[in-house]
Design a protein around this motif. Structure first.
Motif, PDB file in Angstrom:
ATOM      1  N   ASP A 251       0.816  -0.987  -0.078  1.00 51.47           N
ATOM      2  CA  ASP A 251      -0.124   0.123  -0.052  1.00 51.47           C
ATOM      3  C   ASP A 251       0.765   1.150   0.092  1.00 51.47           C
ATOM      4  N   GLN A 252       0.131   2.398  -0.398  1.00 50.18           N
ATOM      5  CA  GLN A 252       1.074   3.470  -0.647  1.00 50.18           C
ATOM      6  C   GLN A 252       0.078   4.932  -0.340  1.00 50.18           C
ATOM      7  N   PRO A 253       0.382   5.677   0.420  1.00 52.48           N
ATOM      8  CA  PRO A 253      -0.261   6.941   0.555  1.00 52.48           C
ATOM      9  C   PRO A 253       0.030   7.670  -0.583  1.00 52.48           C
ATOM     10  N   TRP A 254      -1.587   8.287  -1.015  1.00 55.10           N
ATOM     11  CA  TRP A 254      -1.502   9.123  -2.297  1.00 55.10           C
ATOM     12  C   TRP A 254      -2.004  10.240  -2.140  1.00 55.10           C
ATOM     13  N   PRO A 255      -1.298  11.509  -1.753  1.00 50.38           N
ATOM     14  CA  PRO A 255      -1.918  12.857  -1.252  1.00 50.38           C
ATOM     15  C   PRO A 255      -2.418  13.555  -2.427  1.00 50.38           C
ATOM     16  N   PHE A 256      -3.176  12.959  -3.247  1.00 49.17           N
ATOM     17  CA  PHE A 256      -3.971  13.651  -4.440  1.00 49.17           C
ATOM     18  C   PHE A 256      -5.293  13.679  -4.452  1.00 49.17           C
ATOM     19  N   PRO A 257      -6.052  14.108  -3.485  1.00 47.99           N
ATOM     20  CA  PRO A 257      -5.403  14.996  -2.598  1.00 47.99           C
ATOM     21  C   PRO A 257      -5.314  14.084  -1.033  1.00 47.99           C
ATOM     22  N   ASN A 258      -6.120  13.215  -0.868  1.00 52.23           N
ATOM     23  CA  ASN A 258      -6.013  12.462   0.783  1.00 52.23           C
ATOM     24  C   ASN A 258      -6.214  10.975   0.457  1.00 52.23           C
ATOM     25  N   SER A 259      -5.576  10.188  -0.261  1.00 52.78           N
ATOM     26  CA  SER A 259      -5.813   9.067  -0.486  1.00 52.78           C
ATOM     27  C   SER A 259      -4.804   7.758   0.025  1.00 52.78           C
ATOM     28  N   LEU A 260      -5.287   6.774   0.099  1.00 51.76           N
ATOM     29  CA  LEU A 260      -4.361   5.431   0.346  1.00 51.76           C
ATOM     30  C   LEU A 260      -4.416   4.461  -0.646  1.00 51.76           C
ATOM     31  N   MET A 261      -3.631   4.180  -1.426  1.00 51.87           N
ATOM     32  CA  MET A 261      -3.660   3.047  -2.552  1.00 51.87           C
ATOM     33  C   MET A 261      -3.392   1.796  -1.891  1.00 51.87           C
ATOM     34  N   VAL A 262      -4.232   0.874  -1.862  1.00 52.75           N
ATOM     35  CA  VAL A 262      -4.065  -0.631  -1.257  1.00 52.75           C
ATOM     36  C   VAL A 262      -3.907  -1.677  -2.649  1.00 52.75           C
ATOM     37  N   GLY A 263      -2.605  -1.875  -2.749  1.00 53.71           N
ATOM     38  CA  GLY A 263      -2.536  -3.018  -4.215  1.00 53.71           C
ATOM     39  C   GLY A 263      -2.804  -4.220  -3.812  1.00 53.71           C
ATOM     40  N   PHE A 264      -3.250  -5.011  -4.950  1.00 55.64           N
ATOM     41  CA  PHE A 264      -3.645  -6.424  -4.954  1.00 55.64           C
ATOM     42  C   PHE A 264      -3.400  -6.966  -6.202  1.00 55.64           C
ATOM     43  N   THR A 265      -3.483  -8.307  -6.150  1.00 58.53           N
ATOM     44  CA  THR A 265      -3.458  -9.035  -7.492  1.00 58.53           C
ATOM     45  C   THR A 265      -4.758 -10.007  -7.384  1.00 58.53           C
ATOM     46  N   ALA A 266      -5.134 -10.452  -8.721  1.00 60.20           N
ATOM     47  CA  ALA A 266      -6.412 -11.266  -8.393  1.00 60.20           C
ATOM     48  C   ALA A 266      -6.488 -12.002  -9.792  1.00 60.20           C
ATOM     49  N   ARG A 267      -6.974 -13.036  -9.780  1.00 59.03           N
ATOM     50  CA  ARG A 267      -7.168 -14.117 -11.018  1.00 59.03           C
ATOM     51  C   ARG A 267      -8.564 -13.892 -11.565  1.00 59.03           C
ATOM     52  N   ALA A 268      -8.927 -13.713 -12.597  1.00 58.95           N
ATOM     53  CA  ALA A 268     -10.050 -13.678 -13.364  1.00 58.95           C
ATOM     54  C   ALA A 268     -10.785 -15.058 -13.769  1.00 58.95           C
ATOM     55  N   GLN A 269     -12.014 -14.955 -13.711  1.00 59.60           N
ATOM     56  CA  GLN A 269     -12.698 -16.037 -14.050  1.00 59.60           C
ATOM     57  C   GLN A 269     -13.182 -15.909 -15.471  1.00 59.60           C
TER      58      GLN A 269
END
Length: 327
Positions: A251-269
């Motif tokens: 995860d990464q703080p993203w101050p544009f303006p006030n976000s937290l980006m939480v990263g994932f990977t996932a598999r599609a059906q």
């Protein structure tokens, strides 16, 4: 931090650079005492830009434009007369006990890379320099920017509309009328690399984006929703796919303006796409060879090194995008 370093190495803005010392925020007259101490370091925030210098760079303007000549560093200074008349924010202190403040100023004229007041440093945004700042400087910039953004839009009480005032060294606003307290908010967003049974990556171009600007899917967390559920919902809403094996990557703080980006990977059906046209202009699956080819040909513009979206793509690709050379 171990999980983060293993899964998404070199993720910008994600490593702690200061001890925030939250317990000090309620100390009486803390800001006054720190502004009177010449050892205190101050960062001026001009809108969304701050003064930056380049180490070992004889041409500051060329460095600001992305040229070679050293790494960027925040241009921090001692407290100055008049600082107390602006919004002052306590950011924390380093291992040597040095305290850091941010002082919010009006946005400066001059566009990107405007000259700072002292005529030497350049005013730059976080997107320009954040990926190359030290952990300390990245933390200072991101925290100061997010806090200043929040203060800029919360000058009145959401309950009664009366003015609010900053207290707790800039980490709280209190209503003048009803005494209610309001804390900085962070909007959580999920961002995900979706792969199919053939290990192809799904990339999409958002409605309103320019040609060649493809990225992974993302969206905001909704009330009453888990992070994994948000991943599944956003993918289904935007491209009509069901996903499984949702895995957290960082995860990464993203101050544009006030976000937290939480990263994932996932598999599609499945792999058949059904686009939400209001949000997605186009989307397609890429094999690794296909993606390397279009990047090398300049047909796709990858995200900057600051963004977690680029790190998600590089993790799937198995190499740094800077290593993909033009044809």
């Amino acid at each position: 931090m171990g999980l983060l370093i293993e899964t998404l190495p070199h993720l910008a803005l994600a490593r702690p650079g200061l001890d925030r010392h939250a317990e000090r925020r309620a100390e009486p007259h803390l800001l006054d005492r720190l502004l009177a101490d010449p050892r205190t370091r101050v960062l001026e925030v001009h809108g969304d830009r701050v003064p930056v210098r380049w180490t070992d760079a004889p041409d500051q303007a060329a460095a600001a434009d992305g040229g070679s000549g050293g790494l960027p560093a925040l241009d921090l200074r001692a407290p100055a007369a008049g600082d107390a008349e602006s919004l002052v924010l306590y950011l924390g202190q380093d291992g040597d006990g040095t305290a850091y403040l941010a002082v919010a100023r009006p946005a400066a004229d001059g566009g990107d890379d405007a000259q700072a007041a002292d005529g030497d440093a350049r005013l730059c945004g976080l997107r320009q320099v954040g990926a190359d700042l030290s952990d300390r400087d990245a933390t200072i910039f991101a925290t100061a920017l997010a806090l200043a953004n929040w203060h800029g839009t919360h000058g009145h009480c959401p309950r009664c509309g009366a003015p609010t005032q900053p207290v707790q060294a800039g980490w709280l606003r209190r209503c003048d009328r009803d005494g209610s307290e309001h804390y900085p908010r962070t909007d959580v967003a999920v961002i995900m690399s979706v792969v199919d049974a053939d290990d192809r990556l799904l990339l999409a171009r958002g409605a309103g984006w320019g040609a060649g600007r493809f990225s992974v899917l993302a969206g905001f967390l909704e009330p009453g929703e888990s992070l994994a559920a948000a991943v599944a919902r956003e993918v289904h809403e935007e491209v009509g796919l069901q996903v499984h094996d949702v895995e957290y990557l960082g995860d990464q703080p993203w101050p544009f303006p006030n976000s937290l980006m939480v990263g994932f990977t996932a598999r599609a059906q499945g792999s058949e796409l059904r686009l939400q046209e209001a949000e997605i202009a186009e989307a397609r699956w890429f094999s690794r060879d296909e993606y390397r080819e279009i990047v090398a040909q300049g047909r796709v513009s990858p995200s900057t090194r600051l963004s977690i979206s680029r790190r998600l793509i590089e993790r799937w690709l198995g190499q740094d995008l800077d290593e993909v050379t033009p044809d």
